[in-house]
Write a protein that holds these residues in place. Structure first.
Motif, PDB file in Angstrom:
ATOM      1  N   UNK A  80       0.830  -1.198   0.000  1.00 37.07           N
ATOM      2  CA  UNK A  80       0.000   0.000   0.000  1.00 37.07           C
ATOM      3  C   UNK A  80       0.867   1.253   0.000  1.00 37.07           C
ATOM      4  N   UNK A  81       2.023   1.213   0.674  1.00 35.02           N
ATOM      5  CA  UNK A  81       2.957   2.349   0.740  1.00 35.02           C
ATOM      6  C   UNK A  81       4.240   2.032  -0.033  1.00 35.02           C
ATOM      7  N   UNK A  82       4.110   1.457  -1.239  1.00 28.51           N
ATOM      8  CA  UNK A  82       5.285   1.014  -1.985  1.00 28.51           C
ATOM      9  C   UNK A  82       6.121   2.191  -2.465  1.00 28.51           C
ATOM     10  N   UNK A  83       5.480   3.305  -2.757  1.00 26.29           N
ATOM     11  CA  UNK A  83       6.247   4.477  -3.205  1.00 26.29           C
ATOM     12  C   UNK A  83       7.169   4.992  -2.101  1.00 26.29           C
ATOM     13  N   UNK A  84       6.773   4.835  -0.843  1.00 27.25           N
ATOM     14  CA  UNK A  84       7.603   5.296   0.268  1.00 27.25           C
ATOM     15  C   UNK A  84       8.768   4.356   0.533  1.00 27.25           C
ATOM     16  N   UNK A  85       8.564   3.050   0.281  1.00 26.85           N
ATOM     17  CA  UNK A  85       9.599   2.055   0.573  1.00 26.85           C
ATOM     18  C   UNK A  85      10.423   1.661  -0.655  1.00 26.85           C
ATOM     19  N   UNK A  86      10.127   2.191  -1.834  1.00 24.27           N
ATOM     20  CA  UNK A  86      10.763   1.702  -3.063  1.00 24.27           C
ATOM     21  C   UNK A  86      12.273   1.931  -3.062  1.00 24.27           C
ATOM     22  N   UNK A  88      14.326   2.201  -0.418  1.00 24.61           N
ATOM     23  CA  UNK A  88      14.997   1.355   0.566  1.00 24.61           C
ATOM     24  C   UNK A  88      14.970  -0.123   0.167  1.00 24.61           C
ATOM     25  N   UNK A  89      13.897  -0.557  -0.505  1.00 24.40           N
ATOM     26  CA  UNK A  89      13.775  -1.976  -0.857  1.00 24.40           C
ATOM     27  C   UNK A  89      14.617  -2.363  -2.068  1.00 24.40           C
ATOM     28  N   UNK A  90      14.807  -1.450  -2.996  1.00 21.49           N
ATOM     29  CA  UNK A  90      15.549  -1.793  -4.202  1.00 21.49           C
ATOM     30  C   UNK A  90      14.612  -2.125  -5.362  1.00 21.49           C
ATOM     31  N   UNK A  91      15.185  -2.118  -6.558  1.00 19.47           N
ATOM     32  CA  UNK A  91      14.376  -2.296  -7.763  1.00 19.47           C
ATOM     33  C   UNK A  91      13.805  -3.711  -7.856  1.00 19.47           C
ATOM     34  N   UNK A  92      14.631  -4.710  -7.627  1.00 18.43           N
ATOM     35  CA  UNK A  92      14.186  -6.093  -7.800  1.00 18.43           C
ATOM     36  C   UNK A  92      13.080  -6.456  -6.809  1.00 18.43           C
ATOM     37  N   UNK A  93      13.245  -6.044  -5.555  1.00 15.43           N
ATOM     38  CA  UNK A  93      12.240  -6.339  -4.544  1.00 15.43           C
ATOM     39  C   UNK A  93      10.958  -5.567  -4.797  1.00 15.43           C
ATOM     40  N   UNK A  94      11.068  -4.326  -5.275  1.00 16.73           N
ATOM     41  CA  UNK A  94       9.873  -3.537  -5.593  1.00 16.73           C
ATOM     42  C   UNK A  94       9.096  -4.179  -6.736  1.00 16.73           C
ATOM     43  N   UNK A 153       5.419 -15.372  -2.895  1.00 14.06           N
ATOM     44  CA  UNK A 153       5.764 -15.097  -1.492  1.00 14.06           C
ATOM     45  C   UNK A 153       7.145 -15.659  -1.166  1.00 14.06           C
ATOM     46  N   UNK A 154       7.437 -16.875  -1.664  1.00 16.43           N
ATOM     47  CA  UNK A 154       8.767 -17.457  -1.424  1.00 16.43           C
ATOM     48  C   UNK A 154       9.868 -16.596  -2.044  1.00 16.43           C
ATOM     49  N   UNK A 155       9.601 -16.089  -3.255  1.00 14.32           N
ATOM     50  CA  UNK A 155      10.589 -15.240  -3.926  1.00 14.32           C
ATOM     51  C   UNK A 155      10.820 -13.955  -3.150  1.00 14.32           C
ATOM     52  N   UNK A 156       9.726 -13.349  -2.628  1.00 15.20           N
ATOM     53  CA  UNK A 156       9.868 -12.100  -1.868  1.00 15.20           C
ATOM     54  C   UNK A 156      10.654 -12.347  -0.584  1.00 15.20           C
ATOM     55  N   UNK A 161      15.741 -11.830   2.452  1.00 12.67           N
ATOM     56  CA  UNK A 161      16.921 -12.411   3.108  1.00 12.67           C
ATOM     57  C   UNK A 161      18.206 -11.938   2.446  1.00 12.67           C
ATOM     58  N   UNK A 162      18.146 -11.606   1.162  1.00 14.42           N
ATOM     59  CA  UNK A 162      19.331 -11.103   0.486  1.00 14.42           C
ATOM     60  C   UNK A 162      19.613  -9.646   0.771  1.00 14.42           C
ATOM     61  N   UNK A 163      18.625  -8.898   1.306  1.00 14.39           N
ATOM     62  CA  UNK A 163      18.804  -7.465   1.615  1.00 14.39           C
ATOM     63  C   UNK A 163      18.489  -7.234   3.090  1.00 14.39           C
ATOM     64  N   UNK A 164      19.470  -7.300   3.980  1.00 15.86           N
ATOM     65  CA  UNK A 164      19.211  -7.101   5.405  1.00 15.86           C
ATOM     66  C   UNK A 164      18.726  -5.698   5.736  1.00 15.86           C
ATOM     67  N   UNK A 165      19.160  -4.684   4.960  1.00 15.85           N
ATOM     68  CA  UNK A 165      18.702  -3.319   5.234  1.00 15.85           C
ATOM     69  C   UNK A 165      17.202  -3.192   5.067  1.00 15.85           C
ATOM     70  N   UNK A 166      16.647  -3.849   4.046  1.00 12.17           N
ATOM     71  CA  UNK A 166      15.191  -3.824   3.852  1.00 12.17           C
ATOM     72  C   UNK A 166      14.482  -4.505   5.013  1.00 12.17           C
ATOM     73  N   UNK A 167      15.052  -5.600   5.537  1.00 10.76           N
ATOM     74  CA  UNK A 167      14.445  -6.277   6.691  1.00 10.76           C
ATOM     75  C   UNK A 167      14.414  -5.361   7.917  1.00 10.76           C
TER      76      UNK A 167
END
Length: 436
Positions: A80-86, A88-94, A153-156, A161-167
């Motif tokens: 719902x707030x993907x524009x705010x987290x994009x 920090x999450x990175x392109x692939x995760x977004x 969901x498994x891919x996300x 797990x590959x991006x600790x900063x996003x966690x």
């Protein structure tokens, strides 16, 4: 005077009765509490760590499940707030989250269509074959979308797990989680603590503790029976004591009446006692004046001794002050040296953190390149398999065509030979007839 003495005696007896009651109650409470304290000390697990690898694996599975559930339950808030987290999450995760949202919308759409198809009013408008066909297709779409959502969901989770900063960023948004999800996570944590506690206890210890608890329960029952009997005895003793108090109160009332009569006849004795007390007071006053003079002389002597001791101890006080100042300066120097060392270590730590971040970025880029190369390799392998299959099919077709041609040729040759044999037989018959 006599009445006051009797009243004081009565008060003292009442206080003793109350103290005895309090002691009995304290003894009873101590008997009830002490077994519970011992039970709590004994029922604690002996070990604090898990002894077997299987138990550690069980606990790790539960902890990983809790971690994944914490991430999955925050997906609606993140989407719902993907524009705010994009950022920090990175392109692939977004992109993965957007794809998951698209699959989720499509899944809800298919579910609503299936519900509408099950509605009898909607079923009357459609024919039988078309209705069965649409139901089967929608159910197949539903199963495919369900599998796609699971893999998404498994891919996300894998990307998280590959991006600790996003966690770390999404963990700060734990208040946005729904109450049902938080309840489920808390239940899993309680399950983890319960399983951890159960795994710390071996079956032999569990058996010993159950036997111990049964013994404690039996002992508690026996103690309750004893306490009930003691309380009954205490109630009987209190009742007896109250009866005695009533009797004593009656005796005191009679004594008060007697004392009132004695007060009328004791005025002369009281006057004589006052005269004697005044004489004794004058003698005590003279003795006290002499004692006061002696005490004042002793006070003067002690003051002189105090002044002498103060002068003697001033030199030692100055030496101690110098020693204190020296130790304070040494401590301040050590603190400054410690601060300098800590500053150097902090700078070195910041440099190492910076190098670690750069290496992490390089590692992420290399992983993305490796994934792209793996996809190309899979495509090349599939092309090779497809070409080999086509080549095998062509070879089989050529073999079958050659075999068919050989059979046709052999059949044709046999047919020609049979015709030739028939023609030769006819010619022989005609030659014989002519000869005859």
């Amino acid at each position: 005077m006599a009445t006051e003495a009797i009243e004081r005696k009565i008060q003292i007896e009442a206080i003793t009765v109350e103290t005895n009651k309090a002691r009995i109650d304290d003894n009873l409470t101590m008997k009830r509490v002490s077994p519970k304290v011992d039970v709590l000390q004994i029922l604690e697990p002996v070990r604090r760590k898990l002894a077997s690898i299987e138990a550690e694996r069980i606990i790790s599975v539960i902890e990983k499940t809790i971690d994944k559930l914490e991430k999955v339950t925050l997906l609606p808030h993140i989407s719902y707030n993907l524009s705010r987290f994009s950022v920090a999450l990175g392109l692939e995760l977004t992109c993965a989250i957007r794809e998951h949202v698209r699959l989720e919308q499509h899944f809800y759409y298919t579910v609503t269509k299936l519900i509408e198809a099950d509605n009898p009013e909607h079923e009357e408008d459609q024919s039988g074959k078309h209705k069965v066909k649409t139901k089967v297709e929608r159910y197949n779409n539903f199963t495919l979308l369900q599998q796609a959502l699971g893999s998404s969901v498994k891919n996300i989770i894998r990307l998280f797990e590959g991006t600790p900063s996003a966690c770390q960023i999404i963990q700060t948004e734990c208040r946005a989680r729904k109450p049902l999800c938080t309840g489920l996570i808390l239940a899993l944590k309680k399950l983890r603590n319960f399983v951890f506690g159960r795994l710390l206890i071996s079956p032999v210890e569990e058996k010993d503790k159950t036997e111990f608890v049964e013994n404690i329960i039996l002992q508690d029952k026996q103690n309750t029976v004893i306490i009930a009997t003691l309380e009954a005895e205490l109630a009987a003793a209190i009742k007896d004591k109250e009866n005695e108090m009533l009797k004593k109160n009656e005796i005191i009332r009679k004594l008060k009446n007697n004392l009132l009569q004695l007060d009328l006849f004791s005025e002369d004795s009281i006057r004589q006692i006052k005269q004697d007390s005044e004489k004794q007071q004058q003698g005590d006053q003279k003795d006290s004046e002499g004692r006061i003079v002696k005490l004042q002389e002793e006070i003067a002597q002690l003051r002189t001794q105090l002044n002498n001791s103060i002068t003697e101890h001033r030199s030692t006080e100055q030496a101690l002050r110098r020693r204190k100042f020296k130790t304070e300066t040494e401590i301040e120097n050590w603190i400054q040296k410690y601060d300098a060392d800590i500053q150097e270590k902090q700078e070195e730590y910041e440099q190492l953190v910076k190098i670690h971040k750069d290496e992490g970025i390089l590692l992420f880029e290399l992983e993305s390149k490796i994934e792209a190369i793996e996809l190309e390799y899979v495509q090349v392998v599939e092309d090779r398999k497809r070409r080999a299959e086509e080549k095998r099919i062509r070879e089989e077709q050529i073999y079958l065509m050659g075999r068919a041609a050989v059979t046709i040729q052999s059949f044709w040759k046999g047919f020609k030979v049979r015709q030739l044999i028939k023609s030769l037989k006819k010619k022989k018959k005609k030659g014989k007839g002519r000869r005859k």
